[in-house]
Design a protein around this motif. Sequence first.
Motif, PDB file in Angstrom:
ATOM      1  N   ASN A 174      10.846  -1.223   4.119  1.00  0.00           N
ATOM      2  CA  ASN A 174       9.529  -1.216   4.748  1.00  0.00           C
ATOM      3  C   ASN A 174       8.826   0.268   4.587  1.00  0.00           C
ATOM      4  O   ASN A 174       7.788   0.428   5.265  1.00  0.00           O
ATOM      5  N   GLU A 175       9.256   1.276   3.995  1.00  0.00           N
ATOM      6  CA  GLU A 175       8.738   2.519   3.863  1.00  0.00           C
ATOM      7  C   GLU A 175       7.734   2.559   2.622  1.00  0.00           C
ATOM      8  O   GLU A 175       7.972   1.665   1.829  1.00  0.00           O
ATOM      9  N   PRO A 224       5.016   6.485 -12.790  1.00  0.00           N
ATOM     10  CA  PRO A 224       4.770   7.696 -11.727  1.00  0.00           C
ATOM     11  C   PRO A 224       3.312   7.742 -11.266  1.00  0.00           C
ATOM     12  O   PRO A 224       2.450   7.467 -12.004  1.00  0.00           O
ATOM     13  N   GLY A 225       3.292   7.964  -9.840  1.00  0.00           N
ATOM     14  CA  GLY A 225       2.022   8.109  -9.186  1.00  0.00           C
ATOM     15  C   GLY A 225       1.485   7.093  -8.713  1.00  0.00           C
ATOM     16  O   GLY A 225       0.698   6.752  -7.777  1.00  0.00           O
ATOM     17  N   CYS A 226       2.159   5.598  -8.865  1.00  0.00           N
ATOM     18  CA  CYS A 226       1.684   4.338  -8.154  1.00  0.00           C
ATOM     19  C   CYS A 226       2.492   4.335  -6.860  1.00  0.00           C
ATOM     20  O   CYS A 226       3.540   5.048  -6.691  1.00  0.00           O
ATOM     21  N   LEU A 227       1.857   3.975  -5.836  1.00  0.00           N
ATOM     22  CA  LEU A 227       2.526   3.813  -4.353  1.00  0.00           C
ATOM     23  C   LEU A 227       3.190   2.227  -4.401  1.00  0.00           C
ATOM     24  O   LEU A 227       2.609   1.321  -4.874  1.00  0.00           O
ATOM     25  N   VAL A 228       4.389   2.257  -3.775  1.00  0.00           N
ATOM     26  CA  VAL A 228       5.186   1.025  -3.736  1.00  0.00           C
ATOM     27  C   VAL A 228       5.723   0.938  -2.164  1.00  0.00           C
ATOM     28  O   VAL A 228       5.833   1.955  -1.447  1.00  0.00           O
ATOM     29  N   LYS A 243       7.366   2.064  10.567  1.00  0.00           N
ATOM     30  CA  LYS A 243       6.523   1.629  11.324  1.00  0.00           C
ATOM     31  C   LYS A 243       5.041   2.003  11.265  1.00  0.00           C
ATOM     32  O   LYS A 243       4.191   1.830  11.919  1.00  0.00           O
ATOM     33  N   GLY A 244       4.819   2.672   9.927  1.00  0.00           N
ATOM     34  CA  GLY A 244       3.488   3.008   9.367  1.00  0.00           C
ATOM     35  C   GLY A 244       3.094   4.445  10.034  1.00  0.00           C
ATOM     36  O   GLY A 244       2.141   4.952   9.946  1.00  0.00           O
ATOM     37  N   ASP A 245       3.967   5.153  10.582  1.00  0.00           N
ATOM     38  CA  ASP A 245       3.941   6.652  10.717  1.00  0.00           C
ATOM     39  C   ASP A 245       3.981   7.591   9.731  1.00  0.00           C
ATOM     40  O   ASP A 245       5.106   7.298   8.534  1.00  0.00           O
ATOM     41  N   ARG A 246       3.241   8.465   9.568  1.00  0.00           N
ATOM     42  CA  ARG A 246       3.284   9.569   8.144  1.00  0.00           C
ATOM     43  C   ARG A 246       4.393  10.344   8.491  1.00  0.00           C
ATOM     44  O   ARG A 246       4.547  11.223   9.466  1.00  0.00           O
ATOM     45  N   TYR A 247       5.282  10.564   7.472  1.00  0.00           N
ATOM     46  CA  TYR A 247       6.209  11.618   7.538  1.00  0.00           C
ATOM     47  C   TYR A 247       5.505  13.073   7.618  1.00  0.00           C
ATOM     48  O   TYR A 247       4.758  13.122   6.691  1.00  0.00           O
ATOM     49  N   ARG A 307       9.637  -3.328  -3.375  1.00  0.00           N
ATOM     50  CA  ARG A 307       9.532  -4.766  -3.121  1.00  0.00           C
ATOM     51  C   ARG A 307       8.038  -5.234  -3.597  1.00  0.00           C
ATOM     52  O   ARG A 307       7.748  -6.317  -3.631  1.00  0.00           O
ATOM     53  N   ALA A 308       7.163  -4.321  -3.607  1.00  0.00           N
ATOM     54  CA  ALA A 308       5.834  -4.470  -4.031  1.00  0.00           C
ATOM     55  C   ALA A 308       5.044  -3.252  -4.215  1.00  0.00           C
ATOM     56  O   ALA A 308       5.424  -2.147  -3.973  1.00  0.00           O
ATOM     57  N   VAL A 309       3.954  -3.311  -5.063  1.00  0.00           N
ATOM     58  CA  VAL A 309       3.086  -2.435  -5.400  1.00  0.00           C
ATOM     59  C   VAL A 309       1.887  -2.272  -4.279  1.00  0.00           C
ATOM     60  O   VAL A 309       1.437  -3.264  -3.981  1.00  0.00           O
ATOM     61  N   GLU A 310       1.802  -1.093  -3.751  1.00  0.00           N
ATOM     62  CA  GLU A 310       0.583  -0.871  -2.827  1.00  0.00           C
ATOM     63  C   GLU A 310      -0.653  -0.570  -3.420  1.00  0.00           C
ATOM     64  O   GLU A 310      -0.663   0.442  -4.227  1.00  0.00           O
ATOM     65  N   MET A 311      -1.863  -1.183  -2.769  1.00  0.00           N
ATOM     66  CA  MET A 311      -3.203  -0.897  -3.467  1.00  0.00           C
ATOM     67  C   MET A 311      -3.915  -0.352  -2.291  1.00  0.00           C
ATOM     68  O   MET A 311      -4.844  -1.205  -2.012  1.00  0.00           O
ATOM     69  N   PRO A 312      -3.817   0.656  -1.794  1.00  0.00           N
ATOM     70  CA  PRO A 312      -4.817   1.053  -0.452  1.00  0.00           C
ATOM     71  C   PRO A 312      -6.156   1.417  -1.080  1.00  0.00           C
ATOM     72  O   PRO A 312      -6.025   1.970  -2.219  1.00  0.00           O
ATOM     73  N   GLU A 313      -7.196   1.016  -0.252  1.00  0.00           N
ATOM     74  CA  GLU A 313      -8.521   1.397  -0.520  1.00  0.00           C
ATOM     75  C   GLU A 313      -8.734   2.963  -0.513  1.00  0.00           C
ATOM     76  O   GLU A 313      -9.402   3.534  -1.366  1.00  0.00           O
ATOM     77  N   ILE A 314      -7.998   3.583   0.312  1.00  0.00           N
ATOM     78  CA  ILE A 314      -8.304   4.773   0.505  1.00  0.00           C
ATOM     79  C   ILE A 314      -6.555   5.417   0.255  1.00  0.00           C
ATOM     80  O   ILE A 314      -5.732   5.144   0.936  1.00  0.00           O
TER      81      ILE A 314
END
Length: 374
Positions: A310-311, A301-305, A334-338, A354-361
Amino acid sequence: MPNLVRVAPGALVVGKPLPWTVFDSEGKVLLRQGYVIQTESQLEQLFERGLFEPRKRDRKEEPEAFDDSRARNPFTDYPTLLRTLETTLAAITSQEDSALKRLLGLSRLVERICREAPDPCLALVHLYSVEPTAYEQTLFYAIICHFVATEMGLDERRISVLVAAALTANIALLRFLDKLNASPRSLSEEQRNVIHLHPQRSVEALKKAGINNGLLLDIILQHHERSDGSGYPNGLAGVDILPEAQVLSYAEHYIAMITRRAYRDRRSVSDAQKAILEQSRRDARPHIGKALLDALTPYPPGCLVRLANNEVAVVTRRPVRLTGPFVQAIIGAKGDRYPGSFQRDCSELEFNIRAVEMPEIMPSMDFGLLWGFQ
């Protein structure tokens, strides 16, 4: 209107969710907990406008943590936990009569929050892992230790002692930790000496404060020993090291890997878990590393995926039997914020991770809403 004090420069970090709600000078909500400041210029503009937070309680006014019977919401509890940790460790350092009582109260509160809201509690660790303060790191160690020890089936008394040890093991390092983490330079000989001596010095500080539980002190003394005998301070090896000390060692190692330091980037949850698995294979007690991985699950919990459709979503609940993990989708394909969020069951093919996301921000989020708190 809340009793407010000005937020100190340096207390807020670009790219990291706010740990508490921020007010303007009139006491109106300016930024809610979970909001992420995107740039240094935005941060400077906010400070020029004036940022305020609720005044910290005087230590004499602090409620006894274990007498608080309210339903637990880890997100609203987070600032209180950090303040209570700070005052507890200060009471120990100052050798106050209340030191033991404060430590027991804080340990019980941490355990209770972990039991009553386990997934949001683990989410705290991963949502605030971008650049944690020394107090945040310490709280994260205690949370991870609780979940690993529970997964291992340790009895309640030993779990309680382990959580208290996690909260105090680095008390001798606290003055230096934030500076060490923020320094891009390699350690000096003096700094290395401080680090190598901190288990003994932490034990000494606890004893002087009248905290003499033998198991707690031994966990602290041994939490940097290594299975191959290369650790410190006594070069213990294999099963000569307490299992609780190894749990704390694993917790510290995991948190170190997923947090950002000035001298290195943070690692993804997946990479950190691979490193834990490799470490456990070399240990005399491989089941401890396995317990950590089982407690976290591959997508804690708490990690971005990123999902199959593609959401981008934030994990909110670990798997239950053949369903899950469960996530809240916050960014569209499409990259739009809900404007809000949508729950997805990742056991369904369309929503497989499909993958773990690691955004800098980190994206801003209303944590309470994502986890269903009112």
